[in-house]
Design a protein around this motif. Structure first.
Motif, short mmCIF file in Angstrom:
data_model
loop_
_atom_site.label_atom_id
_atom_site.label_comp_id
_atom_site.label_asym_id
_atom_site.label_seq_id
_atom_site.Cartn_x
_atom_site.Cartn_y
_atom_site.Cartn_z
N GLN A 59 0.83 -1.20 0.00
CA GLN A 59 0.00 0.00 0.00
C GLN A 59 0.87 1.26 0.00
N ARG A 90 -8.32 -4.38 -4.72
CA ARG A 90 -8.34 -4.58 -3.26
C ARG A 90 -7.51 -3.53 -2.54
N ARG A 93 -9.27 -0.16 -2.67
CA ARG A 93 -10.45 -0.20 -1.81
C ARG A 93 -10.05 -0.04 -0.33
N ARG A 94 -9.00 -0.76 0.08
CA ARG A 94 -8.55 -0.67 1.48
C ARG A 94 -8.00 0.73 1.80
N GLU A 96 -8.90 3.44 0.34
CA GLU A 96 -10.07 4.32 0.34
C GLU A 96 -10.81 4.20 1.68
N GLN A 97 -11.00 2.97 2.15
CA GLN A 97 -11.68 2.77 3.43
C GLN A 97 -10.90 3.39 4.59
N ALA A 98 -9.57 3.40 4.47
CA ALA A 98 -8.73 3.99 5.51
C ALA A 98 -8.68 5.51 5.41
N GLY A 99 -9.21 6.06 4.32
CA GLY A 99 -9.24 7.51 4.16
C GLY A 99 -7.98 8.09 3.52
N ARG A 102 -9.10 8.78 -2.51
CA ARG A 102 -10.50 8.92 -2.92
C ARG A 102 -10.54 8.81 -4.44
N ARG A 103 -11.71 8.44 -4.91
CA ARG A 103 -11.93 8.34 -6.36
C ARG A 103 -12.70 9.57 -6.80
N THR A 118 -5.46 11.69 -0.41
CA THR A 118 -6.21 12.65 0.41
C THR A 118 -5.25 13.44 1.30
#
Length: 176
Positions: A59, A90, A93-94, A96-99, A102-103, A118
């Motif tokens: 990541q 994946r 997505r992870r 993005e979920q962690a902040g 962003r898309r 971000t």
């Protein structure tokens, strides 16, 4: 594979013991087996260090590219990182979920979206740089500047050998 370790070796932490025994079937590939062992340990240490800042191995590489290059289409990240689409999906997505990403819709391609870092990820950058410096120090402890340069040159040569082999058409009788 139990090996005795002298008291001096235990005290200094300097042992030549391999963490994974070399199986008989691998004796024809000692360098390949050493790369396997090294990669496994490096990823394990990276995972431990990255977990402290909320990331998983790989990541941080995506984030490094986004910080460096700015917003990217997901397919461009796949190509850039020599990944596959499912793994990148994946990972994004992870993140993005962690902040951390962003898309947003691509202004030039209505079918695509851009992945962008971000503000929270920009705050993370210094921590990622610190983790990578720490991982470098762990990996090259005791190396002189010349030894570091030599190690890097050997690793880059190994990488180029594999890149060249991947670019050649496979011979069905001999493999790549």
């Amino acid at each position: 594979m139990a090996e005795s370790t002298s008291e001096a070796e235990r005290d200094s932490g300097a042992t030549d013991r391999k963490t994974v025994p070399v199986p008989g079937a691998a004796v024809g590939g000692p360098i390949s087996h050493a790369i396997f062992r090294l990669a496994r340990l490096h990823r394990m240490f990276a995972g431990q260090l990255l977990r402290r800042i909320g990331l998983h191995p790989g990541q941080e590489l995506v984030m490094m590219h986004l910080w460096e290059l700015g917003p990217q289409r997901q397919i461009d990240l796949v190509r850039l990182m020599d990944s596959d689409a499912a793994t990148m999906t994946r990972t994004v997505r992870r993140l993005e979920q962690a902040g951390f990403v962003r898309r947003r819709p691509s202004p030039t391609d209505k079918r695509a979206s851009l992945i962008e870092p971000t503000a929270a990820s920009h705050a993370l950058r210094r921590e990622v740089e610190r983790v990578w410096s720490q991982l470098e120090d762990i990996s090259a402890t005791g190396f002189s500047d010349d030894e570091r340069a030599d190690a890097l040159a050997v690793l880059e040569r190994l990488e180029q050998n594999l890149v060249r082999a991947d670019a050649r058409p496979a011979d069905p009788d001999t493999g790549p």
